[in-house]
Motif scaffolding. Structure first.
Motif, PDB file in Angstrom:
ATOM      1  N   MET A   1       0.956  -1.036   0.212  1.00  0.00           N
ATOM      2  CA  MET A   1      -0.118   0.075   0.047  1.00  0.00           C
ATOM      3  C   MET A   1       0.936   1.157  -0.257  1.00  0.00           C
ATOM      4  N   PHE A   2       0.321   2.057  -0.861  1.00  0.00           N
ATOM      5  CA  PHE A   2       1.256   3.487  -0.951  1.00  0.00           C
ATOM      6  C   PHE A   2       0.013   4.751   0.100  1.00  0.00           C
ATOM      7  N   GLU A   3       0.825   5.393   0.619  1.00  0.00           N
ATOM      8  CA  GLU A   3       0.737   6.953   0.925  1.00  0.00           C
ATOM      9  C   GLU A   3       0.796   7.561   0.409  1.00  0.00           C
ATOM     10  N   THR A   4       0.075   9.198   0.263  1.00  0.00           N
ATOM     11  CA  THR A   4       0.624  10.282  -0.498  1.00  0.00           C
ATOM     12  C   THR A   4      -0.281  11.276   0.025  1.00  0.00           C
ATOM     13  N   THR A  16       0.528  13.434  -5.631  1.00  0.00           N
ATOM     14  CA  THR A  16       1.718  13.467  -6.345  1.00  0.00           C
ATOM     15  C   THR A  16       2.195  12.133  -5.896  1.00  0.00           C
ATOM     16  N   LEU A  17       1.852  11.434  -7.186  1.00  0.00           N
ATOM     17  CA  LEU A  17       3.169   9.944  -7.346  1.00  0.00           C
ATOM     18  C   LEU A  17       4.720  10.366  -6.868  1.00  0.00           C
ATOM     19  N   MET A  21       5.637   3.874  -7.066  1.00  0.00           N
ATOM     20  CA  MET A  21       4.440   4.967  -7.391  1.00  0.00           C
ATOM     21  C   MET A  21       4.537   4.559  -8.271  1.00  0.00           C
ATOM     22  N   LEU A  22       4.797   5.141  -9.580  1.00  0.00           N
ATOM     23  CA  LEU A  22       4.571   5.349 -10.816  1.00  0.00           C
ATOM     24  C   LEU A  22       5.293   3.608 -11.295  1.00  0.00           C
ATOM     25  N   ALA A  23       6.541   3.408 -10.624  1.00  0.00           N
ATOM     26  CA  ALA A  23       7.339   1.953 -10.861  1.00  0.00           C
ATOM     27  C   ALA A  23       5.811   0.873 -10.798  1.00  0.00           C
ATOM     28  N   ALA A  24       5.154   0.729  -9.418  1.00  0.00           N
ATOM     29  CA  ALA A  24       4.035  -0.288  -9.710  1.00  0.00           C
ATOM     30  C   ALA A  24       2.668   0.091 -10.453  1.00  0.00           C
ATOM     31  N   ILE A  45      -6.080   3.488  -9.811  1.00  0.00           N
ATOM     32  CA  ILE A  45      -5.679   4.351 -10.568  1.00  0.00           C
ATOM     33  C   ILE A  45      -5.062   2.994 -10.866  1.00  0.00           C
ATOM     34  N   THR A  46      -4.999   3.666 -12.793  1.00  0.00           N
ATOM     35  CA  THR A  46      -4.643   2.369 -14.185  1.00  0.00           C
ATOM     36  C   THR A  46      -4.596   2.776 -14.959  1.00  0.00           C
ATOM     37  N   PRO A  47      -2.833   2.422 -15.596  1.00  0.00           N
ATOM     38  CA  PRO A  47      -1.842   3.740 -16.475  1.00  0.00           C
ATOM     39  C   PRO A  47      -2.626   2.714 -17.768  1.00  0.00           C
ATOM     40  N   GLN A  48      -4.371   2.273 -17.786  1.00  0.00           N
ATOM     41  CA  GLN A  48      -5.191   1.480 -18.984  1.00  0.00           C
ATOM     42  C   GLN A  48      -6.332   2.488 -19.012  1.00  0.00           C
ATOM     43  N   ASN A  49      -6.998   2.678 -20.099  1.00  0.00           N
ATOM     44  CA  ASN A  49      -8.649   2.922 -19.309  1.00  0.00           C
ATOM     45  C   ASN A  49      -9.662   1.581 -20.457  1.00  0.00           C
TER      46      ASN A  49
END
Length: 74
Positions: A1-4, A16-17, A21-24, A45-49
């Motif tokens: 889990m990430f926190e921002t 802010t990522l 987070m960007l690598a994940a 959050i997904t890099p694809q629609n």
């Protein structure tokens, strides 16, 4: 889990990522990401629609089923 944190920049609120987070996400600065709301109110959050991916898959099925007709129309 990430926190921002959510912070204000101008008239917008931004999240802010970190590089981790960007690598994940397998994403990088400048990429478009999509937020999908879950039934429980969560956001993913997904890099694809996923809606576009589903539409493209459906279009591929139609094109495969009607290949001869589509070639005749071209």
């Amino acid at each position: 889990m990430f926190e921002t944190r959510i912070r204000k920049v101008g008239n917008s609120a931004v999240v802010t990522l970190s590089a981790e987070m960007l690598a994940a996400l397998d994403a990088r600065e400048g990429d478009t990401v999509y937020l999908v709301r879950g039934d429980d109110g969560s956001l993913k959050i997904t890099p694809q629609n996923p809606e576009l991916a589903a539409a493209l898959a459906a279009a591929q099925v139609v094109m495969d089923e009607n290949r001869d007709m589509l070639q005749a129309l071209a």
